[in-house]
Write an enzyme that holds these catalytic residues in place. Structure first.
Site, PDB file in Angstrom:
ATOM      1  N   HIS A 158       0.803  -1.210   0.000  1.00 33.69           N
ATOM      2  CA  HIS A 158       0.000   0.000   0.000  1.00 33.69           C
ATOM      3  C   HIS A 158       0.840   1.266   0.000  1.00 33.69           C
ATOM      4  O   HIS A 158       0.310   2.351  -0.200  1.00 33.69           O
ATOM      5  CB  HIS A 158      -0.977  -0.009   1.186  1.00 33.69           C
ATOM      6  CG  HIS A 158      -2.193  -0.822   0.906  1.00 33.69           C
ATOM      7  ND1 HIS A 158      -2.136  -2.158   0.630  1.00 33.69           N
ATOM      8  CD2 HIS A 158      -3.511  -0.483   0.829  1.00 33.69           C
ATOM      9  CE1 HIS A 158      -3.353  -2.603   0.416  1.00 33.69           C
ATOM     10  NE2 HIS A 158      -4.202  -1.614   0.522  1.00 33.69           N
ATOM     11  N   SER A 172      -0.610  -0.558  -6.065  1.00 31.53           N
ATOM     12  CA  SER A 172      -0.524  -1.735  -6.930  1.00 31.53           C
ATOM     13  C   SER A 172       0.172  -1.408  -8.244  1.00 31.53           C
ATOM     14  O   SER A 172       0.048  -0.304  -8.773  1.00 31.53           O
ATOM     15  CB  SER A 172      -1.924  -2.267  -7.225  1.00 31.53           C
ATOM     16  OG  SER A 172      -2.555  -2.644  -6.029  1.00 31.53           O
ATOM     17  N   LYS A 220     -14.733  -6.922  -9.242  1.00 33.94           N
ATOM     18  CA  LYS A 220     -13.944  -7.760 -10.155  1.00 33.94           C
ATOM     19  C   LYS A 220     -13.433  -8.999  -9.420  1.00 33.94           C
ATOM     20  O   LYS A 220     -13.437 -10.104  -9.970  1.00 33.94           O
ATOM     21  CB  LYS A 220     -12.788  -6.958 -10.731  1.00 33.94           C
ATOM     22  CG  LYS A 220     -12.090  -7.678 -11.868  1.00 33.94           C
ATOM     23  CD  LYS A 220     -11.312  -6.708 -12.756  1.00 33.94           C
ATOM     24  CE  LYS A 220     -10.764  -7.435 -13.966  1.00 33.94           C
ATOM     25  NZ  LYS A 220     -10.334  -6.532 -15.020  1.00 33.94           N
ATOM     26  N   ASP A 221     -12.975  -8.823  -8.177  1.00 34.91           N
ATOM     27  CA  ASP A 221     -12.522  -9.978  -7.392  1.00 34.91           C
ATOM     28  C   ASP A 221     -13.672 -10.938  -7.121  1.00 34.91           C
ATOM     29  O   ASP A 221     -13.452 -12.146  -6.981  1.00 34.91           O
ATOM     30  CB  ASP A 221     -11.917  -9.515  -6.058  1.00 34.91           C
ATOM     31  CG  ASP A 221     -10.538  -8.890  -6.238  1.00 34.91           C
ATOM     32  OD1 ASP A 221      -9.871  -9.216  -7.234  1.00 34.91           O
ATOM     33  OD2 ASP A 221     -10.132  -8.081  -5.388  1.00 34.91           O
ATOM     34  N   GLU A 240       3.768 -34.209  -3.308  1.00 36.87           N
ATOM     35  CA  GLU A 240       2.548 -33.656  -3.888  1.00 36.87           C
ATOM     36  C   GLU A 240       2.896 -32.867  -5.148  1.00 36.87           C
ATOM     37  O   GLU A 240       4.029 -32.416  -5.319  1.00 36.87           O
ATOM     38  CB  GLU A 240       1.879 -32.735  -2.860  1.00 36.87           C
ATOM     39  CG  GLU A 240       1.255 -33.495  -1.709  1.00 36.87           C
ATOM     40  CD  GLU A 240      -0.156 -33.951  -2.024  1.00 36.87           C
ATOM     41  OE1 GLU A 240      -0.297 -34.952  -2.753  1.00 36.87           O
ATOM     42  OE2 GLU A 240      -1.103 -33.324  -1.543  1.00 36.87           O
TER      43      GLU A 240
END
Lengths: 280, 428
Positions: free
Chosen positions: B219, B223, B247-248, B291
């Site tokens: 922050h 971004s 959007k998320d 895995e």
């Protein structure tokens, strides 16, 4: 500085990989890995066409009950089912009374203590008991089976690749060793006390053929008990013991997926609404 | 923190005003993921994956805490207690499958998140600290995932623990004592299982703490965006809420759709059948494989087959840890001032090759060690290191980047075929 060190470290890794690569290639040319019988003759399981397979899969209760009968009369002599309780059988269509009677009549008794003397003893099974093991311990199991240990079957359908089909194929897969195998790999003759089965990873299994003839188990629902049928039925039963919640899971899956598909469209609608008029 | 035109939190209700004076928690949220955080307007769907990673952590913590209520961290009962969760605990099968597949979803989302950062240069100044903290989170996740896989105490749990802790014994002199210290014994047993459980419960909360730092550090510069160009003014940004929460939201819905399909229709697809066999120190599985999310690193480990000064095994262990640790130096290995690979014509191709290379490594990590596979693995490993340590520093100096747009808004309008500045005014 960082870049110089990085260059040196990178060069060192690439150099050692170069030496390794040279070693791998020269070994592959001078001393190629020999072909093995397992590699060439191992077969992948055939599709047993069980009703539990696929997204819409459901158990066939009649088949599970037939499978239980095969387990009871054939497998249970050597294989335990230690994570399954008698009461679980109510899920495959038996009433509480039938389960109680079946537990009571089960030929292997439940280990416990004599309530009067405290000495080790056995008692009749009740519905809340797990299926009792045919052997007291691993030593006893190995002693009775030519030093091989019969695995517990509760989870076998999940503990093997393509488990349900594997169980069905393995049970009907016993055969004589192909002449071609012996011609190509004279050292790979099945040892004394083992049995050739191309569905078993190393081709030679310690378990004697358990299902030997048609009609070995008598079905109560009138289904003809061919060898294939018995193998499929017990594979279906062991799929249920490994994954008893399969039907609930598939049902919950359909509800969730339908809900979430609607939810995806709603979020796309929200997104478009919020961003209307904003170029991005 | 943040840009001067950011919205300010102004509580209207008396209760919220009262709370804001005593404990400005709503203000913190407003400024972090609310309307008070201005975000570039041109983010694509790859920017969903940070939020999705956080969501996946929440899913893991919630399912994990309930599973821990039913799980017995003792080598005598661990396997049976997992089976009892599957059979006797209400919706226990759902919790366990959600937790096991949730780990896969978490790692998959984080891999895409890392790839996004690599492609768009999110690791570069002024966001180096965001990247460094991200690598720390990734390392913590790998440790947590490894220890979680040991807990069901199946064959792959046991032998995986044996192999992974065995890496330490490759270190000369101190290696074996370190291994014994980690395991609390000479082989994995109850002591190892217990400490792995303790740490598996602890580390997710450490991860949550580092995520707070990761977001805090993010922050300060704000971004990054697909052009990699800095925010120049108010017209370049939109408030996080409602634009990016909306959007998320789409990403979250798709995430849960894929997650549900896995959990309900093929919950064991990504697991190994051998882990449904209880741990047995006397019986080694034919192929010990980790895995899926560790397979590329496993391939790197196995590629060093020759001794040179150090043993091949030690080279492999160094390379495996090095392959992740080198990410810490990435901001200084890449000297190009251009962030987004969209404007770096040469580097872009090397990066695409790297992505394919990691997929090849993943395949080789799980495949049989035939001569052909080992050769492919060695070549792919060589490219991995050459990419970061040799190619990237050189290309970032020699390459001529394509011309950058003057601003985010200009890039957006060019994409839409318009150039009029009047159109830059936002509709909110």
């Amino acid at each position: 500085m960082v870049r110089t060190i990085a260059l040196l470290v990178g060069a060192a890794f690439v150099f050692v990989l170069g030496i390794s690569l040279f070693g791998t290639i020269s070994t592959a040319i001078s001393d190629p890995a020999p072909e093995t019988a397992e590699h060439e003759f191992h077969l992948h399981p055939k599709d047993a066409e069980l009703s539990s397979a696929g997204m819409f899969g459901k158990f066939d209760r009649q088949q599970l009950q037939r499978g239980l009968k095969v387990y009871q009369e054939v497998c249970a002599a050597c294989h335990s089912l230690r994570y399954v309780s008698f009461r679980d059988l109510e899920q495959i269509g038996y009433s509480e009374g039938q389960v109680k009677a079946l537990a009571q009549a089960w030929p292997i008794e439940q280990p416990g203590v004599n309530p009067d003397t405290g000495e080790a003893a056995t008692r009749k099974n009740v519905a809340s008991d797990r299926f009792p093991s045919p052997y007291a311990n691993e030593v006893a199991a190995r002693a009775a089976n030519n030093n091989a240990l019969p695995p517990d079957l509760s989870l076998i359908a999940k503990a093997r690749h393509d488990g349900p089909n594997y169980v069905a194929s393995l049970l009907t897969g016993y055969q004589n060793q192909p002449a071609e195998l012996l011609r190509k790999f004279p050292d790979a003759k099945t040892p004394q006390g083992l049995y050739y089965n191309p569905y078993f990873p190393n081709l030679n299994i310690a378990m004697p053929p358990p299902i030997t003839s048609d009609g070995q188990v008598t079905y109560e629902d009138g289904t003809k008990s061919t060898r294939d049928q018995m193998a499929k039925d017990v594979a279906a039963f062991l799929t249920w013991t490994a994954e008893p919640n399969l039907e609930t899971r598939h049902g919950a899956g359909f509800a969730s997926v339908i809900f979430l598909i609607i939810f995806v469209f709603l979020t796309i609608g929200t997104y478009r609404n919020v961003w209307r008029g904003v170029k991005h | 923190m943040s840009f001067p035109w950011a919205n300010h939190y102004e509580p209207k209700q008396p209760l919220m005003r009262w709370l804001d004076e005593k404990l400005p928690l709503p203000r913190l949220v407003y400024n972090a993921v609310g309307a008070g955080y201005p975000v570039p307007r041109n983010l694509n769907y790859f920017w969903n994956f940070g939020v999705l990673a956080g969501l996946a952590l929440v899913v893991q913590i919630v399912t994990g805490i309930v599973l821990a209520m039913h799980y017995g961290a003792n080598s005598l009962v661990a396997f049976a207690s997992v089976e009892s969760i599957m059979r006797d605990v209400n919706a226990g099968w759902f919790l366990r499958y959600a937790h096991a597949n949730g780990a896969s979803m978490f790692l998959a989302v984080v891999y895409i998140h890392i790839a996004r950062g690599l492609y768009y240069g999110s690791y570069k100044a002024p966001r180096e600290m965001v990247w460094l903290l991200g690598v720390v989170i990734f390392l913590l996740m790998m440790a947590t995932a490894f220890m979680g896989y040991v807990l069901p105490w199946g064959q792959m749990s046991f032998w995986g623990a044996q192999v992974i802790t065995g890496f330490f014994s490759a270190i000369p002199l101190v290696g074996e004592p370190i291994r014994v210290l980690l395991l609390g014994g000479y082989a994995p047993d109850n002591a190892a299982l217990n400490r792995f459980f303790s740490l598996h419960y602890l580390l997710p909360f450490v991860i949550a703490g580092v995520i707070v730092l990761h977001i805090w550090a993010l922050h300060i510069p704000g971004s990054n965006n697909p052009t990699g160009v800095d925010v120049k003014g108010e017209q370049d940004t939109v408030p996080f809420h409602p634009y990016y929460t909306a959007k998320d939201g789409v990403g979250v819905a798709v995430f849960f759709l894929i997650f549900a399909a896995l959990v309900f229709f093929s919950p064991n697809l990504l697991g190994h059948p051998d882990n449904y066999i209880e741990a047995n120190p006397l019986s080694t599985p034919a192929h010990i494989v980790p895995e899926w999310y560790f397979l590329p690193f496993y391939a790197i480990l196995k590629s060093f087959t020759a001794d040179f000064i150090l043993t091949g095994k030690l080279w492999g262990v160094l390379a495996m840890f090095g392959s992740i640790l080198l990410l810490f130096f990435l901001p200084w290995l890449d000297s190009s001032p251009v962030r987004s690979a969209n404007y770096r014509p040469t580097y872009r191709w090397f990066l695409i090759v790297l992505a394919l290379d990691v997929l090849v490594l993943g395949y080789i990590g799980g495949a049989e060690a035939t001569a052909r596979n080992v050769i492919i693995g060695q070549l792919a490993t060589a490219y991995y290191f050459a990419h970061f340590l040799i190619i990237l520093p050189i290309v970032s100096r020699s390459e001529r980047p394509r011309p950058l747009p003057n601003s985010i808004t200009e890039a957006v309008l060019a994409k839409h075929g318009g150039t009029s500045p009047a159109q830059t005014a936002l509709a909110h």
